[in-house]
Design an enzyme around this catalytic site. Structure first.
Site, short mmCIF file in Angstrom:
data_model
loop_
_atom_site.label_atom_id
_atom_site.label_comp_id
_atom_site.label_asym_id
_atom_site.label_seq_id
_atom_site.Cartn_x
_atom_site.Cartn_y
_atom_site.Cartn_z
N SER A 141 33.67 31.35 43.92
CA SER A 141 34.12 32.72 44.20
C SER A 141 33.01 33.47 44.93
O SER A 141 31.83 33.10 44.82
CB SER A 141 34.41 33.44 42.88
OG SER A 141 34.58 34.83 43.09
N TYR A 154 32.05 34.88 34.25
CA TYR A 154 32.80 34.40 35.41
C TYR A 154 31.84 34.17 36.58
O TYR A 154 31.81 33.10 37.19
CB TYR A 154 33.86 35.45 35.77
CG TYR A 154 34.74 35.13 36.96
CD1 TYR A 154 35.96 34.46 36.78
CD2 TYR A 154 34.39 35.50 38.25
CE1 TYR A 154 36.79 34.18 37.86
CE2 TYR A 154 35.21 35.22 39.34
CZ TYR A 154 36.40 34.56 39.13
OH TYR A 154 37.22 34.29 40.21
N1 LIG Z 1 42.45 35.64 43.16
C1 LIG Z 1 41.20 35.90 43.55
O1 LIG Z 1 40.90 36.96 44.12
C2 LIG Z 1 40.11 34.88 43.32
C3 LIG Z 1 38.86 35.09 43.92
C4 LIG Z 1 37.86 34.16 43.71
C5 LIG Z 1 38.10 33.04 42.95
N2 LIG Z 1 39.31 32.85 42.38
C6 LIG Z 1 39.50 31.64 41.57
O2 LIG Z 1 40.66 30.96 42.01
C7 LIG Z 1 41.12 30.12 40.95
C8 LIG Z 1 42.63 30.25 40.85
O3 LIG Z 1 42.93 31.58 40.44
P1 LIG Z 1 44.17 32.40 41.03
O4 LIG Z 1 43.62 33.52 41.80
O5 LIG Z 1 45.16 31.49 41.66
O6 LIG Z 1 44.72 33.05 39.69
P2 LIG Z 1 46.01 32.71 38.82
O7 LIG Z 1 45.86 33.46 37.57
O8 LIG Z 1 47.22 32.90 39.65
O9 LIG Z 1 45.86 31.14 38.55
C9 LIG Z 1 44.98 30.63 37.59
C10 LIG Z 1 45.72 29.52 36.85
O10 LIG Z 1 44.81 28.93 35.93
C11 LIG Z 1 45.54 28.69 34.74
N3 LIG Z 1 44.62 28.62 33.60
C12 LIG Z 1 43.95 29.62 32.98
N4 LIG Z 1 43.26 29.12 31.93
C13 LIG Z 1 43.49 27.78 31.92
C14 LIG Z 1 43.06 26.72 31.09
N5 LIG Z 1 42.26 26.93 30.03
N6 LIG Z 1 43.49 25.47 31.38
C15 LIG Z 1 44.31 25.23 32.42
N7 LIG Z 1 44.77 26.19 33.22
C16 LIG Z 1 44.36 27.45 32.98
C17 LIG Z 1 46.49 29.87 34.63
O11 LIG Z 1 47.57 29.56 33.76
C18 LIG Z 1 46.91 30.05 36.06
O12 LIG Z 1 48.07 29.30 36.36
C19 LIG Z 1 40.36 30.55 39.71
O13 LIG Z 1 39.33 29.63 39.45
C20 LIG Z 1 39.77 31.87 40.10
O14 LIG Z 1 38.60 32.17 39.39
C21 LIG Z 1 40.34 33.73 42.55
#
Ligand SMILES: NC(=O)c1ccc[n+]([C@@H]2O[C@H](COP(=O)([O-])OP(=O)(O)OC[C@H]3O[C@@H](n4cnc5c(N)ncnc54)[C@H](O)[C@@H]3O)[C@@H](O)[C@H]2O)c1
Length: 333
Positions: A141, A154
């Protein structure tokens, strides 16, 4: 011909925004199998069904080593090989300053992001070494590079992923295995709503509602989309990137090159206008979470140096005014 013809991928967090978009894209690009791993079973199962017989869902809590091992074995049993692991599952982690973070929540967040990425590697490297090829992609991230873009555990985990990626690249290059990471900026997904304590379904809706807010922080004036990250993952997974390893690719609309300054009052007003559109029960959940954060932030105000205290007080008073005005308007509706 697809860019991933004949390849098999395991994607964690595949029921949510980025993981789901990547599962879809990998299959469109000819992947022979995509194992979708998540804890959101209803959405994961539904999506796998929609994506067709080459997509399989498996319940996997990535904070559990046995679940990760099971998902890896499942991929090999179902499709006979494992070429790509996209370690992507994530939660927002607990808000707060160092002295306030509950230790168990710290541990859980690090386990979901950093430890899970390590375990995905640990348990699949023997398989990939035998194959003579493999590819790890992990979601880091912008918060892994800069303070203030995510919660403390995080951000630490995301920074750890950048270093894990380098270490893995050095250890594994000679076996034909690559390791890269992606650092997304603000992507319109459910993760923000989950941070406010909303259910996964409402959080997805909330993620779409805040697109205009996500559009204003970075040089490229639009919200990031799950598909932006899916395409970056595809690039890192396909053979045309076979000389790239140890890299963390920023996909942030330029955010880390320089944030566009925002007026905190205007921003608060935008947020409250969005919150006012949620159902009353969900509004209560979000307001309670914001209140909790504000309480924590003011706890030690008396110890601040006078100039910092004055600044903080002024800002909080202005924000309270905006909040009260908007809450009154929303109560009238
Ligand atoms: N959305 C953003 O702005 C952003 C920015 C930087 C990084 N990220 C990273 O992207 C990745 C995906 O996130 P996203 O934005 O698609 O969010 P999201 O919430 O849509 O997806 C995250 C998924 O992870 C699953 N999850 C959570 N805890 C879990 C566990 N213990 N075991 C298995 N699955 C689990 C959730 O059920 C969900 O489906 C994450 O690692 C997040 O930190 C997102």
């Amino acid at each position: 011909m697809g860019k991933l013809d004949g390849k098999v991928a395991l994607i964690t967090g595949a029921a949510g925004g980025i993981g789901k978009a990547t599962s879809k894209l990998f299959l469109e690009e000819g992947a022979k199998g995509v194992v979708m791993a998540d804890i959101w079973d209803e959405m994961g199962e539904k999506t796998a069904k929609e994506l067709g017989p080459n997509a399989k869902y498996i319940h996997t809590d990535v904070s559990q080593e046995t679940d990760i091992k099971k998902a890896i074995d499942f991929a090999v049993d179902e499709f006979g090989q494992l070429d790509i692991i996209f370690s992507n599952a994530g939660n927002p982690g607990p808000v707060g300053v160092i002295e306030d973070i509950p230790t168990d929540e710290f541990d859980l967040t690090v386990a979901i992001h950093l430890r899970a990425a390590f375990l995905c590697m640990k348990h699949s490297i023997p398989i990939m070494k035998k194959q003579g090829s493999g590819c790890f992609i992990t979601t880091s991230s912008v918060a892994g590079f800069q303070q203030g873009l995510g919660t403390l555990p995080y951000s630490l985990s995301k920074a750890g992923i950048i270093q894990l990626t380098r270490i893995a690249a050095v250890e594994l290059g000679a076996y034909g295995i690559r390791a890269n990471a992606i650092a997304p900026g603000g992507i319109s997904t459910g993760i923000f709503g989950q941070g406010f304590g909303l259910s996964p379904e409402v959080a997805v809706k909330f993620g779409k509602m805040i697109k205009d807010i996500l559009a204003i922080y970075q040089p490229i004036p639009r919200a990031g989309l799950p598909e932006d990250i899916a395409h970056a993952a595809l690039f890192l997974a396909e053979d045309s990137s076979s000389f790239i390893t140890g890299e963390t690719l920023k996909v942030d609309g330029g955010l880390l090159s320089g944030r566009i300054p925002q007026d905190p009052e205007e921003l608060m007003e935008k947020y409250f206008n969005i919150i006012a559109q949620l159902d009353p029960e969900d509004q209560k959940i979000v307001i309670a979470k914001i209140g909790e954060g504000a309480q924590k932030a003011t706890k030690d105000m008396k110890y601040l140096k006078p100039i910092a205290r004055e600044q903080m007080l002024k800002r909080m008073q202005k924000l309270m005014k905006v909040q009260q005005k908007l809450m009154k308007e929303s109560a009238k509706k």
